[in-house]
Each structure stands twice: as structure tokens, then as C-alpha cells.
Design a protein around this motif. Structure first.
Motif, short mmCIF file in Angstrom:
data_model
loop_
_atom_site.label_atom_id
_atom_site.label_comp_id
_atom_site.label_asym_id
_atom_site.label_seq_id
_atom_site.Cartn_x
_atom_site.Cartn_y
_atom_site.Cartn_z
N LYS A 80 33.25 -6.74 20.74
CA LYS A 80 31.82 -6.48 20.67
C LYS A 80 31.93 -5.26 21.48
O LYS A 80 32.05 -4.92 22.51
CB LYS A 80 30.72 -7.12 21.03
CG LYS A 80 30.96 -9.00 20.50
CD LYS A 80 30.81 -8.81 19.17
CE LYS A 80 30.39 -9.96 17.89
NZ LYS A 80 31.24 -9.55 16.66
N TYR A 81 31.45 -3.81 20.16
CA TYR A 81 30.55 -2.47 21.19
C TYR A 81 29.98 -2.28 21.48
O TYR A 81 28.82 -3.03 21.42
CB TYR A 81 31.24 -1.69 20.22
CG TYR A 81 32.32 -1.60 20.02
CD1 TYR A 81 33.75 -0.84 20.55
CD2 TYR A 81 33.42 -1.85 18.60
CE1 TYR A 81 35.07 -0.58 20.17
CE2 TYR A 81 34.76 -2.41 18.47
CZ TYR A 81 35.38 -1.40 19.29
OH TYR A 81 36.53 -1.10 18.79
N LYS A 82 29.73 -1.99 22.51
CA LYS A 82 27.83 -1.88 23.25
C LYS A 82 27.71 -0.10 22.76
O LYS A 82 28.92 0.69 23.21
CB LYS A 82 28.57 -1.74 24.77
CG LYS A 82 28.34 -2.91 24.84
CD LYS A 82 28.11 -3.28 27.17
CE LYS A 82 28.88 -4.82 26.73
NZ LYS A 82 28.20 -5.60 26.56
N LEU A 83 26.60 -0.28 22.99
CA LEU A 83 25.92 1.34 22.50
C LEU A 83 25.55 2.21 23.85
O LEU A 83 23.76 0.88 23.29
CB LEU A 83 25.51 1.63 21.41
CG LEU A 83 24.82 3.03 20.81
CD1 LEU A 83 26.01 3.93 20.48
CD2 LEU A 83 24.47 2.78 19.70
N THR A 115 24.55 -3.82 22.72
CA THR A 115 25.69 -4.55 22.58
C THR A 115 25.77 -5.41 21.02
O THR A 115 24.57 -5.63 20.24
CB THR A 115 26.00 -6.40 23.32
OG1 THR A 115 25.63 -5.93 24.38
CG2 THR A 115 26.42 -7.08 22.84
N GLU A 116 26.61 -5.13 21.00
CA GLU A 116 26.86 -4.88 18.68
C GLU A 116 26.10 -6.50 17.90
O GLU A 116 26.36 -7.28 19.32
CB GLU A 116 29.00 -4.81 19.34
CG GLU A 116 28.35 -4.42 17.15
CD GLU A 116 29.93 -4.17 16.93
OE1 GLU A 116 30.65 -4.25 15.54
OE2 GLU A 116 30.69 -4.47 17.35
N ARG A 141 31.15 6.05 18.91
CA ARG A 141 31.17 5.10 18.64
C ARG A 141 30.30 5.61 16.83
O ARG A 141 29.73 6.27 16.75
CB ARG A 141 29.63 4.23 19.15
CG ARG A 141 30.04 4.00 20.98
CD ARG A 141 31.49 2.98 20.98
NE ARG A 141 32.10 2.03 22.14
CZ ARG A 141 33.09 1.88 22.01
NH1 ARG A 141 33.69 2.64 21.75
NH2 ARG A 141 32.86 1.43 23.69
N ASN A 182 33.54 7.05 24.86
CA ASN A 182 34.16 7.13 23.77
C ASN A 182 32.96 7.03 22.63
O ASN A 182 32.19 6.51 22.84
CB ASN A 182 35.67 6.40 23.72
CG ASN A 182 36.25 5.86 24.50
OD1 ASN A 182 36.61 6.79 25.06
ND2 ASN A 182 36.34 4.47 25.26
N ASN A 230 28.06 7.47 25.59
CA ASN A 230 29.47 6.71 25.89
C ASN A 230 30.23 7.87 26.46
O ASN A 230 30.51 8.78 25.23
CB ASN A 230 29.77 6.02 24.28
CG ASN A 230 29.08 4.36 24.37
OD1 ASN A 230 27.26 4.57 24.51
ND2 ASN A 230 29.56 3.20 24.43
N THR A 272 28.96 -2.17 14.31
CA THR A 272 30.06 -1.31 13.39
C THR A 272 30.43 -2.08 12.30
O THR A 272 31.59 -0.74 11.13
CB THR A 272 31.91 -1.82 14.19
OG1 THR A 272 31.89 -2.62 14.79
CG2 THR A 272 30.96 -0.77 15.92
#
Length: 451
Positions: free
Chosen positions: A405-408, A434-435, A343, A341, A339, A398
Motif C-alpha cells: 500500500k503506497y502513501k501519497l 494511505t492508498e 507516484r 519517489n 514523495n 494506484t
């Protein structure tokens, strides 16, 4: 006529308490606890020749005790209701199952039964004096202090310490099962269990925020689940009497699991529970050897203790399952992300074998920080050990209820067993989580040269 009836009833009670064919642990009522009981120590000997029928022994009559064998003394603690400890029989059976020895149950229920804890605690040194008189006779008949093993529960742990101090710490071993905290915390070593009371002192702390002793008291001190709330125990007062005693008693059941269960509980020497949970304390496990201490009966087999003539006081941490045999199986989950950014979040991992058995670990004690091209090693704990993993699922969270919804983005995931470092490590590459969405995949074997 009434007086005659009462007299006959009294005589029956006296005979049943003193002339039993098979002596049994003193059974008292809550009424006895309310009015209080005077101290009377009864010793009952069990061996492999009399597994189910105890023999009454004392300082003038050792009975069938074989002084050439190990002798384990089981010493209970405070009894606010007067009932016998429910675990006594299992502990006797378990000890005789693993070794041909003498097992002496120290019944001081008359003395420990009271609703006033201070009264029971005040009798602990007197119990120790009775035990010393008995051991003195054993020594006179040829016994060795090396073969004396004291197992003390709660107040019984401190009684064991007092006995050990009387012999200048030459007893072979003392195991303290959640030594009592109230009235003993902060006391000097001569007024409580301490590492100098035997050649080896191991302690299990399972209720350090209530009935147990918080600080280390032995050569090695085990803190299951950090020594606080034990899985499977009631969390509120609505759990009834179990709410008060479940955490405290868990130390006994963890010890019992080392005698008969088909799993071995490994502990990890560490400065803190947090460091253990963060995977910083597994250096005792290597592919070359296993030198981590074992919980319970075999704790004195610990290599680091055996090779050190003056072992330091060591704290060891581990987690348990909710039910017996309580074993947890540890794996490292190594995650390398890309990523852009940073997380932060938790990981839930599930394993499934070809037969369809599944086991899950939620790594959520504190958020992990995932940075670009930085590997994070997370300690996962499962209550089953699946030999051949056919599928793995990962879920990232998170903890946020609202918002995006964040992704890792995972460059590489690697799973490696700590209990079985010889097993092939499993990998998977190029995953996007996907979160709060479970992602299932089949792992592949990692390249052998990969670390």
C-alpha cells in the motif's frame, strides 16, 4: 354492410387527419414503417397565444404567424416505428417559455416512417424544398432571414442545412442535434449540414460512434462526454431499444435543459476530449470575464463568436451528469507532493457542506503523475455545487490489487471553483494519504496572495 362499415371508418380516418380542431403530430404504426410511407409534410404553428392548440399552416396560408418575430422550425429525423417524437411538446413549450416567437413543427412522419433508413434519408432534400416554399411566403409578407432559426434533429439537421444552402447561408441560425452520420459521413458540404448554411451553426454531437456524425459541422461543435457513451444510457443491448437511441437522443435533452432548467451548461473550447479532462482547456474562464460558450439555446451569445466576423470552426467539450438537468460543476484540485519517489494513481475527492450534503468526483480517466515538489492540477467534476464546503475527503489509488500500500505525501492541497472563481480557495497542508483509505479533513482558507 361490411363495405358500408369500412367506408364510414375510412371517412372518419380522413376527417380526423385533415379536419382536426387542433392539428397534432402524425401518429403511425410499426405496420406503416414496414410497408413504407410516401412523403407528406405537415406544418403546425404554435405561439404564446396558442400554446396547446396548433394551427395548421402552409405556403398559401401563414395563419397567425407574426413575420416580425423570430420563427423557429423544429425538424425531426428518422422514425422507424411511426410514433411521434416524445420530446416535441417539451421543445415547443421550452422555446415559447424563453422567447415570444413563432414555433413551427415540421411533421414529415409520412416519409420518415420506414424501417429502411435509406428511404427516409432520400426524402430529406424534398422536405427542404417544402420548407423553402413556406419561408418564401414569409419573406414576401415581410419576414427577415435573420429571424429564421432551424432546429434539426438527426436527419432534420441535414434538412435544415439544405434549407440554409438554398438561401446562400443567410438564415439567422441552425442548431443541429446529433446530425445523422450514416449516408452523410464523408459527403461534400452541399449534401449535408455545414458551417456556411447559416450565419451561425451550432451542433451537439452525442453519438459519434453509431448514429451521429463524428466530424465538426458548425461554427461551434459541442461534444458532451466526448460525444460517445452518455452517462445514464444503457451500455449493453440488454437495455432494449434505449440502447440504440439513448445516446442519439441525449443531444435533444441537453438542448432542452438550456430552456427551462436552473443550471447553465458551460463548454470548453479544446482540441480533444483528453485535453479537456486533463484541465488544459479552461482559459475561457477567468476572474475578469466569462467567455466560455454555453450549450443550447444561448450558444449564439458566445463572446468569441460575436467579436469575430469570420469565426473559425471550434470544438468544445464538457461532461454531464446521468440525469437532467445534466449540469456538472468544475473545480481544480491542486496537489503539491513531497514523495521521494514518483507516484502514479487516481484521486477521489468528496465535498460536504454544513447541512450534510455530499458530492463526489472520481478523477480516474488516466493516472496522474505525482513528483516531489511538483504541483499537479486535476480537473474535478461534481454534480452538485456546494456553496460552503465544510469538509473534504481525499483517497489515492494506484489500481493495484496486490502488493504494498503506497502513501501519497501532500505538502499542500488547494480546491478552487471554476464556475465561481470569486469564491475563496480552500487549502490543507501536510497530509499523508494511505492508498485506498479515505482521509477526511476540514479545509482552511488559502492565503489571498497564493496563486
Amino acid at each position: 354492410m361490411l363495405k358500408l362499415y369500412l367506408f364510414i371508418s375510412l371517412m372518419c380516418l380522413v376527417r380526423s387527419d385533415t379536419d382536426e380542431t387542433c392539428p397534432s403530430f402524425t401518429r403511425l404504426s410499426f405496420h406503416s414503417a414496414v410497408i413504407g410511407t410516401g412523403l407528406n409534410v405537415k406544418l403546425m404553428l404554435y405561439t404564446r397565444k396558442n400554446l396547446t392548440c396548433a394551427q395548421a399552416v402552409n405556403s398559401t396560408a401563414l395563419g397567425n404567424l407574426n413575420v416580425t418575430k423570430k420563427t423557429a422550425f423544429i425538424v425531426h429525423g428518422f422514425r422507424p416505428t411511426g410514433s411521434p417524437p416524445v420530446w416535441i411538446g417539451d421543445l415547443v413549450d421550452g422555446l415559447l417559455f424563453v422567447e415570444d416567437m413563432n414555433v413551427v413543427v415540421v411533421d414529415w412522419n409520412r416519409g420518415a416512417t420506414t424501417i429502411i433508413y435509406n428511404h427516409a434519408a432520400s426524402k430529406t432534400k424534398k422536405v427542404a424544398v417544402v420548407l423553402k416554399e413556406f419561408i418564401d411566403q414569409m419573406l414576401a409578407k415581410g419576414a427577415s432571414l435573420d429571424n429564421i432559426y432551424m432546429i434539426g434533429v438527426s436527419l432534420g439537421a441535414h434538412i435544415s442545412g439544405f434549407v440554409g444552402e438554398m438561401y446562400d447561408g443567410q438564415l439567422g441560425r441552425i442548431t443541429g442535434l446529433d446530425p445523422a452520420g450514416p449516408l452523410f459521413t464523408g459527403k461534400p458540404p452541399q449534401d449535408r449540414l455545414d458551417p456556411s448554411d447559416a450565419q451561425f451553426v451550432d451542433v451537439i454531437h452525442s453519438d459519434i460512434d453509431a448514429l451521429g456524425y463524428r466530424e465538426p459541422l458548425g461554427n461551434i461543435d459541442f461534444y458532451p462526454n466526448g460525444g460517445l457513451d452518455q452517462p445514464g444510457c444503457p451500455k449493453t443491448i440488454f437495455g432494449g431499444f434505449q440502447y440504440f437511441k439513448c445516446d442519439h437522443q441525449r443531444s435533444v435533452y441537453l438542448y432542452l435543459s438550456s430552456l427551462r432548467e436552473n443550471c447553465t451548461i458551460t463548454a470548453y473550447p479544446c482540441d480533444s476530449y483528453r485535453d479537456y479532462r486533463n484541465g488544459k482547456c479552461v482559459s475561457c474562464l477567468t476572474p475578469q470575464k466569462e467567455s466560455c460558450p454555453l450549450l443550447g439555446y444561448y450558444a449564439d451569445h458566445w463572446e468569441d463568436y460575436l467579436k469575430d466576423k469570420d469565426p473559425p470552426m471550434t470544438k468544445a467539450f464538457f461532461d454531464t451528469a446521468e440525469e437532467k438537468p445534466f449540469c456538472m460543476y468544475h473545480y481544480f484540485v491542486d496537489i503539491l507532493t513531497w514523495n521521494k519517489n514518483i507516484r502514479k494513481g487516481d484521486i477521489t475527492i468528496k465535498l460536504r457542506d454544513k447541512a450534510g450534503s455530499t458530492t463526489e468526483s472520481k478523477i480516474n480517466h488516466e493516472p496522474a503523475t505525482f513528483q516531489k515538489y511538483h504541483q499537479v492540477s486535476l480537473l474535478a467534476r461534481f454534480n452538485q455545487d456546494l456553496d460552503k464546503v465544510a469538509a473534504i475527503s481525499l483517497m489515492f489509488s494506484t489500481g493495484s490489487i496486490v502488493g504494498p500500500k503506497y502513501k501519497l505525501r501532500i505538502l499542500r492541497m488547494k480546491l478552487r471553483s471554476l464556475a465561481h472563481p470569486e469564491r475563496p480557495q480552500l487549502c490543507r497542508y501536510d497530509l499523508v494519504l494511505t492508498e485506498n483509505v479515505e482521509t477526511v479533513f476540514q479545509p482552511i482558507l488559502c492565503p489571498k496572495l497564493q496563486m
